[in-house]
Design a protein around this motif. Structure first.
Motif, PDB file in Angstrom:
ATOM      1  N   THR A  39       0.354  -1.534  -0.133  1.00  0.00           N
ATOM      2  CA  THR A  39      -0.333  -0.060  -0.127  1.00  0.00           C
ATOM      3  C   THR A  39       1.227   1.609   0.116  1.00  0.00           C
ATOM      4  O   THR A  39       2.340   0.886   0.279  1.00  0.00           O
ATOM      5  CB  THR A  39      -0.843   0.223   1.589  1.00  0.00           C
ATOM      6  OG1 THR A  39      -0.049   0.683   2.405  1.00  0.00           O
ATOM      7  CG2 THR A  39      -1.915  -1.397   1.581  1.00  0.00           C
ATOM      8  N   THR A  88       3.609   0.801  -4.424  1.00  0.00           N
ATOM      9  CA  THR A  88       3.165  -0.316  -4.850  1.00  0.00           C
ATOM     10  C   THR A  88       3.661  -0.314  -6.194  1.00  0.00           C
ATOM     11  O   THR A  88       3.315  -2.080  -6.794  1.00  0.00           O
ATOM     12  CB  THR A  88       1.526   0.338  -5.161  1.00  0.00           C
ATOM     13  OG1 THR A  88       1.632   1.410  -6.186  1.00  0.00           O
ATOM     14  CG2 THR A  88       0.690   0.557  -3.813  1.00  0.00           C
ATOM     15  N   ASP A  94      -4.000   1.947  -1.825  1.00  0.00           N
ATOM     16  CA  ASP A  94      -3.869   3.272  -2.099  1.00  0.00           C
ATOM     17  C   ASP A  94      -2.744   3.970  -2.797  1.00  0.00           C
ATOM     18  O   ASP A  94      -1.452   4.870  -2.074  1.00  0.00           O
ATOM     19  CB  ASP A  94      -3.021   3.427  -0.194  1.00  0.00           C
ATOM     20  CG  ASP A  94      -2.768   4.755   0.006  1.00  0.00           C
ATOM     21  OD1 ASP A  94      -2.940   6.044  -0.291  1.00  0.00           O
ATOM     22  OD2 ASP A  94      -2.111   4.244   1.593  1.00  0.00           O
TER      23      ASP A  94
END
Length: 419
Positions: free
Chosen positions: A107, A113, A131
């Motif tokens: 995240t 990511t 996120d």
């Protein structure tokens, strides 16, 4: 409810590898989940809820999960990205090659990511992330909308959503519609400032004049050039997507140099009450996109908690205010558990991959459905707009814009800074 004492134990264990202990089962009946998160560095504020969420899932998974009538233990192995893309890629490799994880998760912005998902794709490991706005995550990795990726799936809102939310906020205040942009030279900044897919074409279409002084280097200590450009152009709205330290520097220098815009709406930095608190009265009136709040009408499919109950439990356990990443960390592991239960045989990467692809799940942040797009392997979550007030020295976030999601109620009217 998680006590502060048990939360403290989880926090101490967070830096160690195994957060969820193995059950007394055969070694081939333990599922290892790798989790990459920025525990340190300028993005560390995103990781504050980690220990609490992992403790929730440790308790909830203490007896394992049933898959095709067999009991499986679940172990989550945590790695710190140190807020570095290179470090995120390195620890993702470690999780794949040294820990032999069955599934990877990550995240907290494309700096984390994207490199984790790239390693998963390269090594054929199922991966779920959130996120990060979906365009910087998908197109930033060279994604093809016609086919997507084979091993990686992601859920969050997109640039089209944050642009609509930001402009929805701005339209509630009378301004000259001159917007100054503070976009860094990083995946988020380059995505938000993209001349085709980012803010520029939409702002032009909506009648805004954009003042973009160019990309700046993250962790800059001097924003004089940008502030001067904004003042010279008569900017009344400032926007951007910057790490918290950068915004604090910019906003302090703006005051010192006599720059007083009517509206300041930033992603990333202004998502956290800790940042608003550090700004004192200068935090009052700042605005931001809101991915989740205690007033969101969603509940966890894992614990059954409502959004408010999750926020209350976090504050009781930690003594800290809720933050938006809390629910997205929670939802990440909700989706992992749901996919594992449906996988049939978690020893087969393809089985986990296919279960993730078929996800249609009601989580604490809303529906996660990887079959609907907008591109393969992506599921969008709702986004609204909020504004901070500082009341008795404490920041409070109100929902002021919900045009795209009226099911999430507003709680205040938008006002200009100082108004």
């Amino acid at each position: 409810m998680i006590s502060r004492r048990s939360f403290g134990r989880a926090a101490l264990a967070l830096g160690a590898a195994a957060v969820l202990p193995r059950l007394s089962l055969a070694a081939d009946r333990v599922i290892r989940v790798g989790f990459v998160t920025p525990q340190t560095g300028p993005l560390a504020v995103f990781a504050e809820p980690d220990a609490f969420v992992l403790e929730q899932f440790r308790k909830g998974l203490a007896d394992g999960i049933d898959i095709n009538g067999e009991k499986w233990a679940v172990e989550i192995i945590v790695k710190d990205s140190q807020s570095s893309s290179n470090r995120a890629a390195t620890v993702a490799q470690e999780l794949i090659l040294n820990e032999a994880v069955h599934i990877l998760t990550a995240t907290s912005t494309p700096d984390t990511t994207n490199p984790v998902a790239d390693q998963a794709e390269l090594n054929g490991v199922p991966c779920i992330t959130n996120d990060t706005p979906w365009q910087p995550h998908f197109f930033g990795r060279g994604g093809d909308p016609a086919k997507g990726f084979e091993w990686t799936n992601h859920f969050f809102w997109g640039l089209e959503d944050v642009i609509a939310t930001f402009t929805g906020i701005w339209e509630k205040v009378e301004t000259n519609k001159v917007v100054g942009a503070l976009w860094p030279n990083d995946p988020d900044g380059n995505g938000w400032g993209d001349p085709k897919m980012g803010f520029p074409p939409v702002l032009a279409e909506k009648g805004y004049t954009l003042v973009d002084p160019g990309r700046y280097q993250v962790m800059s200590d001097d924003f004089t050039a940008q502030i001067t450009a904004f003042k010279n152009a008569g900017v009344e709205i400032v926007t951007g997507v910057v790490p918290p330290p950068d915004f604090a520097t910019f906003w302090t220098q703006a005051a010192q140099q006599g720059f007083h815009p009517k509206v300041v709406t930033f992603g990333k930095a202004l998502e956290f009450p800790q940042v608003i608190s550090s700004l004192g009265e200068r935090g009052d009136g700042l605005s931001v996109e809101v991915w989740w709040s205690p007033n969101h009408p969603f509940k966890s499919g894992f614990t059954g908690q409502s959004s408010k109950e999750l926020a209350d439990a976090y504050e009781a356990a930690t003594g800290k205010p809720w933050t938006m990443p809390l629910a997205f960390k929670h939802s990440l592991f909700e989706v992992v558990v749901d996919a594992l239960k449906r996988s049939g045989d978690p020893t087969k990467p393809e089985a986990i991959r296919d279960a993730i692809r078929a996800t249609n799940y009601d989580s604490i942040v809303g529906k996660v459905n990887f079959t609907t797009g907008p591109v393969p392997g992506i599921s969008k979550t709702p986004l609204v707009g909020g504004q901070w007030s500082v009341v008795d020295g404490k920041p409070q976030l109100a929902i002021v814009e919900n045009g795209a999601h009226p099911e999430i109620p507003t709680s205040a009217a938008m006002r200009p800074i100082g108004g």
